[in-house]
Scaffold this motif. Structure first.
Motif, PDB file in Angstrom:
ATOM      1  N   PRO A 470      52.147  30.638  13.723  1.00 35.23           N
ATOM      2  CA  PRO A 470      51.645  31.009  15.047  1.00 35.23           C
ATOM      3  C   PRO A 470      52.711  31.543  15.984  1.00 35.23           C
ATOM      4  O   PRO A 470      52.392  32.198  16.958  1.00 35.23           O
ATOM      5  N   GLN A 471      54.101  31.290  15.779  1.00 38.05           N
ATOM      6  CA  GLN A 471      55.170  31.762  16.670  1.00 38.05           C
ATOM      7  C   GLN A 471      55.879  32.985  16.113  1.00 38.05           C
ATOM      8  O   GLN A 471      57.012  33.258  16.494  1.00 38.05           O
ATOM      9  N   ALA A 472      55.242  33.658  15.234  1.00 39.99           N
ATOM     10  CA  ALA A 472      55.926  34.799  14.609  1.00 39.99           C
ATOM     11  C   ALA A 472      56.154  35.927  15.602  1.00 39.99           C
ATOM     12  O   ALA A 472      57.112  36.682  15.467  1.00 39.99           O
ATOM     13  N   GLU A 473      55.373  36.063  16.636  1.00 38.66           N
ATOM     14  CA  GLU A 473      55.498  37.191  17.571  1.00 38.66           C
ATOM     15  C   GLU A 473      56.195  36.821  18.887  1.00 38.66           C
ATOM     16  O   GLU A 473      56.239  37.635  19.798  1.00 38.66           O
ATOM     17  N   ARG A 474      56.781  35.589  19.023  1.00 42.00           N
ATOM     18  CA  ARG A 474      57.451  35.213  20.275  1.00 42.00           C
ATOM     19  C   ARG A 474      58.836  35.867  20.361  1.00 42.00           C
ATOM     20  O   ARG A 474      59.444  36.221  19.356  1.00 42.00           O
ATOM     21  N   ASP A 475      59.394  35.996  21.617  1.00 40.96           N
ATOM     22  CA  ASP A 475      60.739  36.552  21.837  1.00 40.96           C
ATOM     23  C   ASP A 475      61.812  35.523  21.488  1.00 40.96           C
ATOM     24  O   ASP A 475      61.666  34.326  21.754  1.00 40.96           O
ATOM     25  N   ILE A 476      62.889  36.006  20.883  1.00 41.47           N
ATOM     26  CA  ILE A 476      63.980  35.122  20.480  1.00 41.47           C
ATOM     27  C   ILE A 476      64.917  34.937  21.666  1.00 41.47           C
ATOM     28  O   ILE A 476      65.462  35.907  22.218  1.00 41.47           O
ATOM     29  N   VAL A 477      65.112  33.705  22.069  1.00 39.21           N
ATOM     30  CA  VAL A 477      66.018  33.371  23.196  1.00 39.21           C
ATOM     31  C   VAL A 477      67.134  32.501  22.639  1.00 39.21           C
ATOM     32  O   VAL A 477      66.878  31.403  22.116  1.00 39.21           O
ATOM     33  N   ARG A 478      68.369  32.997  22.732  1.00 35.04           N
ATOM     34  CA  ARG A 478      69.530  32.271  22.219  1.00 35.04           C
ATOM     35  C   ARG A 478      70.249  31.574  23.377  1.00 35.04           C
ATOM     36  O   ARG A 478      70.637  32.204  24.346  1.00 35.04           O
ATOM     37  N   LYS A 479      70.366  30.294  23.233  1.00 35.34           N
ATOM     38  CA  LYS A 479      71.065  29.534  24.269  1.00 35.34           C
ATOM     39  C   LYS A 479      72.581  29.646  24.079  1.00 35.34           C
ATOM     40  O   LYS A 479      73.076  29.595  22.974  1.00 35.34           O
ATOM     41  N   PRO A 480      73.332  29.782  25.194  1.00 33.15           N
ATOM     42  CA  PRO A 480      74.814  29.872  25.075  1.00 33.15           C
ATOM     43  C   PRO A 480      75.412  28.532  24.672  1.00 33.15           C
ATOM     44  O   PRO A 480      74.807  27.476  24.896  1.00 33.15           O
ATOM     45  N   ASN A 482      75.919  27.642  21.625  1.00 31.90           N
ATOM     46  CA  ASN A 482      75.507  27.260  20.283  1.00 31.90           C
ATOM     47  C   ASN A 482      76.543  27.745  19.312  1.00 31.90           C
ATOM     48  O   ASN A 482      76.802  28.947  19.210  1.00 31.90           O
ATOM     49  N   PRO A 483      77.206  26.797  18.575  1.00 32.87           N
ATOM     50  CA  PRO A 483      78.267  27.254  17.657  1.00 32.87           C
ATOM     51  C   PRO A 483      77.731  28.087  16.494  1.00 32.87           C
ATOM     52  O   PRO A 483      78.488  28.769  15.827  1.00 32.87           O
ATOM     53  N   MET A 484      76.381  28.033  16.251  1.00 31.07           N
ATOM     54  CA  MET A 484      75.812  28.773  15.133  1.00 31.07           C
ATOM     55  C   MET A 484      75.352  30.162  15.525  1.00 31.07           C
ATOM     56  O   MET A 484      74.794  30.882  14.697  1.00 31.07           O
ATOM     57  N   LEU A 485      75.583  30.543  16.809  1.00 31.88           N
ATOM     58  CA  LEU A 485      75.167  31.859  17.264  1.00 31.88           C
ATOM     59  C   LEU A 485      75.961  32.936  16.591  1.00 31.88           C
ATOM     60  O   LEU A 485      77.154  32.789  16.364  1.00 31.88           O
ATOM     61  N   ARG A 486      75.287  33.985  16.287  1.00 28.61           N
ATOM     62  CA  ARG A 486      76.007  35.139  15.754  1.00 28.61           C
ATOM     63  C   ARG A 486      76.358  36.053  16.915  1.00 28.61           C
ATOM     64  O   ARG A 486      75.651  36.108  17.914  1.00 28.61           O
ATOM     65  N   TYR A 487      77.453  36.736  16.791  1.00 25.17           N
ATOM     66  CA  TYR A 487      77.961  37.579  17.851  1.00 25.17           C
ATOM     67  C   TYR A 487      77.613  39.029  17.592  1.00 25.17           C
ATOM     68  O   TYR A 487      77.627  39.480  16.469  1.00 25.17           O
ATOM     69  N   VAL A 488      77.294  39.639  18.661  1.00 20.47           N
ATOM     70  CA  VAL A 488      76.967  41.063  18.596  1.00 20.47           C
ATOM     71  C   VAL A 488      78.125  41.817  19.239  1.00 20.47           C
ATOM     72  O   VAL A 488      78.469  41.593  20.396  1.00 20.47           O
ATOM     73  N   SER A 489      78.773  42.671  18.524  1.00 16.41           N
ATOM     74  CA  SER A 489      79.937  43.463  18.980  1.00 16.41           C
ATOM     75  C   SER A 489      81.082  42.560  19.391  1.00 16.41           C
ATOM     76  O   SER A 489      81.814  42.829  20.353  1.00 16.41           O
ATOM     77  N   GLY A 490      81.229  41.383  18.732  1.00 13.75           N
ATOM     78  CA  GLY A 490      82.379  40.522  18.949  1.00 13.75           C
ATOM     79  C   GLY A 490      82.274  39.643  20.158  1.00 13.75           C
ATOM     80  O   GLY A 490      83.250  39.003  20.516  1.00 13.75           O
ATOM     81  N   ALA A 492      79.706  36.740  22.508  1.00 11.53           N
ATOM     82  CA  ALA A 492      78.503  35.908  22.569  1.00 11.53           C
ATOM     83  C   ALA A 492      77.796  36.146  23.877  1.00 11.53           C
ATOM     84  O   ALA A 492      78.396  36.549  24.876  1.00 11.53           O
ATOM     85  N   LEU A 493      76.477  35.930  23.883  1.00  6.84           N
ATOM     86  CA  LEU A 493      75.711  36.076  25.108  1.00  6.84           C
ATOM     87  C   LEU A 493      76.078  34.964  26.068  1.00  6.84           C
ATOM     88  O   LEU A 493      76.166  33.799  25.694  1.00  6.84           O
TER      89      LEU A 493
END
Length: 512
Positions: A470-480, A482-490, A492-493
């Motif tokens: 049922p949550q397949a279409e929700r927006d992904i919100v990444r909390k700052p 989080n050591p498991m966050l992946r970085y975009v362009s080096g 973190a958000l």
């Protein structure tokens, strides 16, 4: 013999010829023949033949008589101009005593003792106006033993149904039932002939038990056992052919009306032996002795046997009737009445159908008699598929209308597959949610012009999988943080209220 001896005695006394002839009331010629020795006995064998006998070809007459022609007809053709019929047959049997019939035993019956029944020898033809066909009507004839009251009725055939129905009409016409009914050994009445213990037809025996009469069939090839009805058949046939020789019948009902006219004429005519008419003898003596008619109506069902075919139908008189499929290959009993057909297994009634008289191979079926696969086949009709689609979804009904307008028989199985897939989806998730998915799948098939059952099932399966997450279409919100966050362009958000940290500094602050 006494007259002969008396003439001899008086001649010996010397009396004259004239005196003897006057006293004994005989001819003088006879007295002279006895006196002169010409007549040596009392018989007339020694008397010379009449002159007309020498003018006939007697070997030809004997030959024609041996072929079964009546003696009266032979007299009309060969000797009518020579002598009277009574004189002809007297001289004939005097000359040929070996041709005289065998001895006859006179039969006498008590009132209401017996009735003899039979079919008339020749059927009556009638003309059908609509089609121009010529049909035959078979006449049932009966006669009471005591009064010889005649009854006759015509039917379209001599089958068991009409045979028993004619008996019912006969008993109703007489107003009672005789103690014994004597039929011929025909198949409708007797299954197996036997001199002492014949096997009766089951329906015929059931009818006899209902009317409380005993069935005593005549012996095989012994028409004298039912000589009364044999004579009545001859009387009725001759009078009917003469009375209606200029008539053409157009229905069996018209023939029966004509037979009733003949019955009234023959029954009301004075009988030469009785001195009164058959009807008067019946009304005054025999009618009161008859058994009373049964109070309950006779169930004139005709019983047959048939084997249930693997297609769950059994054949009865040119049409087909269904029975439960679990009894396939079994021999079932069928009871035929005027309006319905009942099917039995032993004493259990399996089915009741309205009777069809078309005799054109019509199939009368009940839905519950067939297994699921046969039921599905019989239900696969365009009308039923359209009716099912209306209850499933309006879009599906519109799709079926388009398909059937294009080609009915080419799209029946496709429509069956779509209905089956929709029914499974409704049973799985309910009608409300399934309607949404069915409408979406139909829209997708129309969009890509791909009306196929496998594609329709894939669309429903895809919608079913999406509903499982049922949550397949929700927006992904990444909390700052989080050591498991992946970085975009080096980087973190970062949240807006926290200072950004370098990657190296953030890693140094991680607890070890």
């Amino acid at each position: 013999m006494q007259r002969y001896e008396e003439i001899k005695r008086r001649l010996a006394e010397g009396r004259s010829v004239r005196e003897i002839a006057s006293a004994l009331r005989c001819s003088r010629r006879l007295v002279r023949e006895i006196r002169d020795g010409v007549r040596v006995t009392h018989a007339i064998a020694a008397s010379p033949d009449p002159l007309w006998m020498s003018q006939l070809d007697w070997p030809v007459i004997i030959h024609d008589l041996g072929l079964g022609h009546p003696l009266k007809f032979i007299w009309e053709e060969k000797a009518q101009t020579l002598t009277t019929y009574s004189n002809f047959w007297k001289q004939f049997y005097r000359k040929f005593p070996q041709c005289r019939d065998a001895s006859v035993t006179a039969r006498t019956f008590e009132p209401a003792e017996r009735v003899e029944v039979d079919y008339a020898g020749e059927p009556i033809e009638w003309y059908e106006i609509k089609t121009g066909e010529i049909h035959k009507a078979y006449v049932f004839v009966s006669g009471l033993g005591f009064s010889q009251l005649l009854f006759a009725w015509a039917a379209q055939d001599m089958k068991s149904r009409n045979w028993i129905a004619s008996h019912r009409r006969m008993y109703a016409y007489y107003g009672g039932v005789p103690h014994v009914t004597v039929p011929d050994c025909l198949r409708q009445g007797v299954v197996k002939c036997h001199l002492y213990d014949p096997d009766l037809n089951e329906d015929y025996a059931h009818m006899a038990a209902h009317f409380s009469t005993a069935i005593v069939p005549a012996r095989v090839r012994k028409p004298k056992d039912k000589a009364i009805v044999e004579g009545l058949v001859k009387i009725l046939g001759r009078y009917f052919r003469f009375r209606f020789r200029h008539s053409r019948f157009t229905s069996i009902a018209e023939i029966n009306r004509a037979l009733m006219v003949c019955l009234e004429r023959i029954n009301d005519q004075q009988h030469r032996r009785f001195g009164v008419s058959r009807r008067e003898r019946f009304e005054t003596i025999e009618k009161a002795a008859l058994k009373a008619l049964p109070t309950t109506e006779y169930d004139d069902g005709e019983w047959k046997e048939a084997k249930l075919h693997p297609d769950c139908f059994l054949a009865v008189e040119g049409d087909y009737y269904s029975a439960p499929h679990i009894h396939r290959h079994k021999t079932l009993r069928i009871k035929l009445t005027d309006n319905q057909v009942e099917i039995f297994l032993n004493l259990e009634r399996l089915a009741v159908h309205p009777r069809c008289r078309m005799k054109t191979g019509q199939r009368i079926k009940i839905k519950e008699h067939f297994p699921p696969n046969s039921d599905a086949y019989y239900e696969a009709t365009p009308q039923r598929l359209l009716s099912q689609s209306r209850f499933i979804h309006a879009d599906l009904n519109a799709l079926f209308v388009e398909l059937f307008n294009e080609d009915v028989f080419a799209h029946i199985r496709r429509a069956m597959g779509l209905v089956s897939a929709c029914t499974k989806e409704i049973n799985l998730v309910g009608h409300e949610l399934a309607s949404v998915r069915i409408a979406a799948a139909i829209a997708a098939m129309r969009r890509y012009n791909r009306i196929r059952v496998p594609y329709f099932k894939d669309l429903l399966a895809q919608a079913r999988k999406q509903s499982m997450n049922p949550q397949a279409e929700r927006d992904i919100v990444r909390k700052p943080g989080n050591p498991m966050l992946r970085y975009v362009s080096g980087a973190a958000l970062q949240t807006a209220d926290e200072p950004s940290l370098s990657c190296t500094a953030a890693q140094e602050n991680l607890p070890l």
